[in-house]
Design an enzyme around this catalytic site. Structure first.
Site, PDB file in Angstrom:
ATOM      1  N   TYR A  18       0.791  -1.105   0.133  1.00 20.74           N
ATOM      2  CA  TYR A  18      -0.159   0.064   0.131  1.00 20.74           C
ATOM      3  C   TYR A  18       0.697   1.171  -0.122  1.00 20.74           C
ATOM      4  O   TYR A  18       0.726   2.267  -0.755  1.00 20.74           O
ATOM      5  CB  TYR A  18      -1.093  -0.112   1.325  1.00 20.74           C
ATOM      6  N   GLU A  37       1.416   6.564  -6.668  1.00 18.13           N
ATOM      7  CA  GLU A  37       0.555   7.732  -7.071  1.00 18.13           C
ATOM      8  C   GLU A  37       0.874   9.162  -6.929  1.00 18.13           C
ATOM      9  O   GLU A  37       0.554   9.954  -7.654  1.00 18.13           O
ATOM     10  CB  GLU A  37      -0.944   7.339  -6.295  1.00 18.13           C
TER      11      GLU A  37
END
Length: 211
Positions: free
Chosen positions: A140, A148
């Site tokens: 994650y 991102e």
């Protein structure tokens, strides 16, 4: 019928993300480069992400216990990244951040959807449950920070230069992305802590059963 539907939905997503991973790695091994990641898997990942809006609906109508807010946050964040930035700004599609993001997403989703599919059939093997509630600890943050967020930061000069979405939005999209980047760690931490709570609950139940 509900269990049957959820099983095939999760199986479809697991297989879709597995194919995405094969495409990403196949491109990397054949070209010795990460620059073709979006071209090799972007279209499939966009499709899988669009279909994933069903998970928001699943939570809204109560066929899964996830609720609406957290699935909507994750779906909205990924969809914005994919459609508004990566798909729209060709200059960022070849960047390593796309490879990092897609690789982390693919691994995470293969594990998550496989666990959900097996859960529809009964109690999945413990190692699958353990992997589901442990792998996110590494995957994650990798997907969010060097993936991102870093790509959105790299996209800022192109957003400003192109004056992106100037005729479509009532606000300056460049400053929206800046504000989003500043708020991302806070939004991300909410989801991350939620996953840790899930981990404690799910793995704790297994330990109690063993005792």
């Amino acid at each position: 019928m509900q269990t049957f539907y959820l099983f095939f939905y999760n199986l479809f997503q697991a297989l879709g993300w597995l194919i995405s991973l094969f495409k990403i790695l196949g491109n990397f091994l054949s070209t010795k480069s990460v620059s073709g990641t979006y071209a090799s898997a972007g279209e499939l990942i966009r499709l899988l992400q669009a279909i994933a809006f069903l998970e928001v609906i699943h939570g809204a109508i109560g066929i899964v216990p996830s609720g609406v807010l957290l699935p909507l946050m994750q779906w909205g964040g990924r969809t914005h990244y994919l459609l508004a930035i990566v798909r729209r700004i060709h200059e960022v599609q070849e960047l390593p951040s796309v490879f990092i993001t897609f690789f982390a997403w693919s691994l995470s989703e293969i594990i998550r959807y496989s666990h959900y599919a097996l859960n529809c059939l009964g109690t999945p093997p413990y190692w699958i449950t353990y992997t589901r509630y442990t792998a996110f600890i590494v995957l994650y943050p990798i997907g969010v920070f060097p993936g991102e967020m870093w790509l959105m930061y790299q996209a800022l000069p192109f957003i400003k230069k192109k004056n992106l979405y100037a005729n479509r939005l009532p606000l300056n999209y460049y400053y929206f992305v800046v504000a989003l980047l500043l708020s991302y760690p806070f939004l991300w931490s909410k989801l991350y802590l939620h996953l840790f709570n899930q981990r404690r609950s799910k793995l704790g139940k297994h330990k109690k059963k063993q005792n």
